[in-house]
Design an enzyme around this catalytic site. Structure first.
Site, PDB file in Angstrom:
ATOM      1  N   ARG A   1      -9.681   1.858   8.830  1.00  6.83           N
ATOM      2  CA  ARG A   1      -9.189   0.511   9.094  1.00  6.83           C
ATOM      3  C   ARG A   1     -10.217  -0.322   9.837  1.00  6.83           C
ATOM      4  O   ARG A   1      -9.948  -1.439  10.220  1.00  6.83           O
ATOM      5  CB  ARG A   1      -7.922   0.630   9.933  1.00  6.83           C
ATOM      6  CG  ARG A   1      -6.773  -0.205   9.412  1.00  6.83           C
ATOM      7  CD  ARG A   1      -5.609   0.034  10.350  1.00  6.83           C
ATOM      8  NE  ARG A   1      -4.472  -0.768  10.029  1.00  6.83           N
ATOM      9  CZ  ARG A   1      -3.462  -0.369   9.264  1.00  6.83           C
ATOM     10  NH1 ARG A   1      -3.464   0.814   8.690  1.00  6.83           N
ATOM     11  NH2 ARG A   1      -2.443  -1.159   9.082  1.00  6.83           N
TER      12      ARG A   1
ATOM     13  N   ARG B   1      -1.159  -8.660  13.277  1.00  2.34           N
ATOM     14  CA  ARG B   1      -1.678  -7.609  12.385  1.00  2.34           C
ATOM     15  C   ARG B   1      -2.569  -8.213  11.305  1.00  2.34           C
ATOM     16  O   ARG B   1      -3.570  -7.615  10.915  1.00  2.34           O
ATOM     17  CB  ARG B   1      -0.521  -6.821  11.756  1.00  2.34           C
ATOM     18  CG  ARG B   1       0.106  -5.836  12.744  1.00  2.34           C
ATOM     19  CD  ARG B   1       1.497  -5.413  12.346  1.00  2.34           C
ATOM     20  NE  ARG B   1       1.543  -4.735  11.078  1.00  2.34           N
ATOM     21  CZ  ARG B   1       2.652  -4.620  10.334  1.00  2.34           C
ATOM     22  NH1 ARG B   1       3.784  -5.165  10.732  1.00  2.34           N
ATOM     23  NH2 ARG B   1       2.610  -3.958   9.205  1.00  2.34           N
TER      24      ARG B   1
ATOM     25  N   ARG C   1      11.403  -6.646   5.131  1.00  6.74           N
ATOM     26  CA  ARG C   1      11.249  -5.217   4.798  1.00  6.74           C
ATOM     27  C   ARG C   1      12.206  -4.340   5.614  1.00  6.74           C
ATOM     28  O   ARG C   1      12.363  -4.525   6.814  1.00  6.74           O
ATOM     29  CB  ARG C   1       9.794  -4.813   5.088  1.00  6.74           C
ATOM     30  CG  ARG C   1       9.511  -3.344   4.906  1.00  6.74           C
ATOM     31  CD  ARG C   1       8.078  -3.112   4.628  1.00  6.74           C
ATOM     32  NE  ARG C   1       7.227  -3.251   5.808  1.00  6.74           N
ATOM     33  CZ  ARG C   1       5.929  -2.973   5.784  1.00  6.74           C
ATOM     34  NH1 ARG C   1       5.347  -2.577   4.675  1.00  6.74           N
ATOM     35  NH2 ARG C   1       5.200  -3.116   6.861  1.00  6.74           N
TER      36      ARG C   1
ATOM     37  N   LYS D   1       0.820  -1.217   0.000  1.00  9.76           N
ATOM     38  CA  LYS D   1       0.000   0.000   0.000  1.00  9.76           C
ATOM     39  C   LYS D   1       0.848   1.260   0.000  1.00  9.76           C
ATOM     40  O   LYS D   1       0.598   2.181  -0.760  1.00  9.76           O
ATOM     41  CB  LYS D   1      -0.923   0.058   1.235  1.00  9.76           C
ATOM     42  CG  LYS D   1      -2.037  -0.950   1.249  1.00  9.76           C
ATOM     43  CD  LYS D   1      -3.034  -0.635   2.353  1.00  9.76           C
ATOM     44  CE  LYS D   1      -2.403  -0.607   3.729  1.00  9.76           C
ATOM     45  NZ  LYS D   1      -1.974  -1.923   4.220  1.00  9.76           N
TER      46      LYS D   1
ATOM     47  N   ARG E   1      10.963  -2.046  11.075  1.00  6.07           N
ATOM     48  CA  ARG E   1       9.928  -1.520  11.980  1.00  6.07           C
ATOM     49  C   ARG E   1       9.713  -2.462  13.156  1.00  6.07           C
ATOM     50  O   ARG E   1       9.730  -3.670  12.985  1.00  6.07           O
ATOM     51  CB  ARG E   1       8.608  -1.375  11.208  1.00  6.07           C
ATOM     52  CG  ARG E   1       8.490  -0.063  10.479  1.00  6.07           C
ATOM     53  CD  ARG E   1       7.339  -0.015   9.523  1.00  6.07           C
ATOM     54  NE  ARG E   1       6.089  -0.594  10.015  1.00  6.07           N
ATOM     55  CZ  ARG E   1       4.953  -0.610   9.322  1.00  6.07           C
ATOM     56  NH1 ARG E   1       4.917  -0.067   8.122  1.00  6.07           N
ATOM     57  NH2 ARG E   1       3.861  -1.145   9.814  1.00  6.07           N
TER      58      ARG E   1
HETATM   59  P1  ADP Z   1       0.645  -1.819   7.526  1.00  3.38           P
HETATM   60  O1  ADP Z   1      -0.327  -1.395   6.517  1.00  3.38           O
HETATM   61  O2  ADP Z   1       1.900  -2.355   6.919  1.00  3.38           O
HETATM   62  O3  ADP Z   1       0.063  -2.720   8.571  1.00  3.38           O
HETATM   63  P2  ADP Z   1       0.719   0.877   8.693  1.00  3.38           P
HETATM   64  O4  ADP Z   1       1.960   1.656   8.649  1.00  3.38           O
HETATM   65  O5  ADP Z   1      -0.417   1.314   7.847  1.00  3.38           O
HETATM   66  O6  ADP Z   1       1.163  -0.613   8.364  1.00  3.38           O
HETATM   67  O7  ADP Z   1       0.193   0.779  10.186  1.00  3.38           O
HETATM   68  C1  ADP Z   1       1.014   0.349  11.255  1.00  3.38           C
HETATM   69  C2  ADP Z   1       0.222   0.336  12.556  1.00  3.38           C
HETATM   70  O8  ADP Z   1      -0.268   1.671  12.846  1.00  3.38           O
HETATM   71  C3  ADP Z   1      -1.036  -0.536  12.582  1.00  3.38           C
HETATM   72  O9  ADP Z   1      -0.762  -1.908  12.853  1.00  3.38           O
HETATM   73  C4  ADP Z   1      -1.846   0.159  13.694  1.00  3.38           C
HETATM   74  O10 ADP Z   1      -1.371  -0.189  14.973  1.00  3.38           O
HETATM   75  C5  ADP Z   1      -1.544   1.634  13.475  1.00  3.38           C
HETATM   76  N1  ADP Z   1      -2.562   2.276  12.593  1.00  3.38           N
HETATM   77  C6  ADP Z   1      -2.353   2.778  11.359  1.00  3.38           C
HETATM   78  N2  ADP Z   1      -3.506   3.268  10.832  1.00  3.38           N
HETATM   79  C7  ADP Z   1      -4.470   3.050  11.763  1.00  3.38           C
HETATM   80  C8  ADP Z   1      -5.869   3.292  11.834  1.00  3.38           C
HETATM   81  N3  ADP Z   1      -6.535   3.852  10.819  1.00  3.38           N
HETATM   82  N4  ADP Z   1      -6.541   2.931  12.957  1.00  3.38           N
HETATM   83  C9  ADP Z   1      -5.901   2.369  13.986  1.00  3.38           C
HETATM   84  N5  ADP Z   1      -4.598   2.089  13.984  1.00  3.38           N
HETATM   85  C10 ADP Z   1      -3.868   2.416  12.898  1.00  3.38           C
END
Ligand code: ADP
Length: 220
Positions: free
Chosen positions: A88, A172, A127, A13, A161
């Site tokens: 999300r 996740r 990654r 993404k 990360r």
């Molecule tokens: P990925 O898509 O690779 O899981 P992101 O960088 O989008 O990683 O998100 C990493 C973490 O940040 C998520 O696992 C969550 O804990 C938090 N996070 C990101 N966006 C949201 C959201 N919209 N609502 C709640 N938590 C979020």
């Protein structure tokens, strides 16, 4: 255009969002990046978010929605945006709809990046991300940096990360299936979803996504 990108962790993404946002001349808004910026600046929000993120859980809606709203209301997002990682869950999707309706706006498309689960785990485990710019993403086998640990683009330090460890990735993925996937059906009822196979080269996936946006949603 107002676009939402959905897909499991590791679907690409972030990579695709950066490229699409550039092509479409709209800001790329990533809630994950916003949280990580707060963590590196050691803000209160960052401290709160980190505890949830490291466990693979979602950060509570109240703070996430407030942060996303604030970002979407910046002047650069007036004519559109590409959301990556938000909404999300269904309540975030409802909050987004409310915000848009309040301003007589609507989403144009939801792109659902589809990747098999074993591929996702492989992608995430290897990654590595640049400390200077999270759009500079490498992979120890698929896309190694010329010099280990150093970003090819800007010379920044590459790191893994904290939430990319195998246990956290499994968590996740579970959170993705139970909380995030339902938003795909939510948006299907609005006829907004196009599913994009996200295997193949980065360029191929970008081309598929741009084609989907040109053609409008498939209404499926
Ligand atoms: P990925 O898509 O690779 O899981 P992101 O960088 O989008 O990683 O998100 C990493 C973490 O940040 C998520 O696992 C969550 O804990 C938090 N996070 C990101 N966006 C949201 C959201 N919209 N609502 C709640 N938590 C979020």
């Amino acid at each position: 255009m107002r676009i939402v990108l959905v897909g499991p962790p590791g679907a690409g993404k972030g990579t695709q969002a950066t490229r699409l946002a550039e092509k479409l001349r709209i800001p790329h808004i990533s809630t994950g990046d916003l949280f990580r910026a707060n963590i590196s600046q050691q803000t209160e929000l960052g401290k709160l978010a980190k505890s949830y993120m490291d466990a693979g859980n979602l950060v509570p809606d109240e703070v996430t929605i407030a942060m996303a709203k604030d970002r979407m209301q910046q002047p650069d997002a007036e004519n559109g945006f590409l959301l990556d990682g938000f909404p999300r869950n269904v309540s975030q999707a409802e909050a987004l709809d409310e915000l848009l309706q309040g301003e007589s706006m609507k989403l144009d498309a939801v792109l659902d990046l589809e990747v098999p689960e074993d591929e996702v785990v492989k992608r995430i485990a290897g990654r590595r991300i640049c400390r200077n710019d999270s759009s500079h993403v490498f992979h120890v086998t698929y896309k190694p940096a010329a010099k280990e640990g150093v970003c090819d683009v800007c010379g920044g330090e590459l790191y893994q990360r904290d939430d990319d460890s195998e246990d956290t990735v499994r968590k996740r993925l579970e959170v993705y299936h139970t909380q995030t996937e339902p938003i795909i059906d939510y948006y299907k009822t609005q006829g907004l979803v196009t599913t994009i196979p996200a295997l193949g080269s980065v360029d191929e996936v970008t081309t598929r996504a741009l084609e989907a946006l040109k053609g409008g949603s498939d209404g499926a």
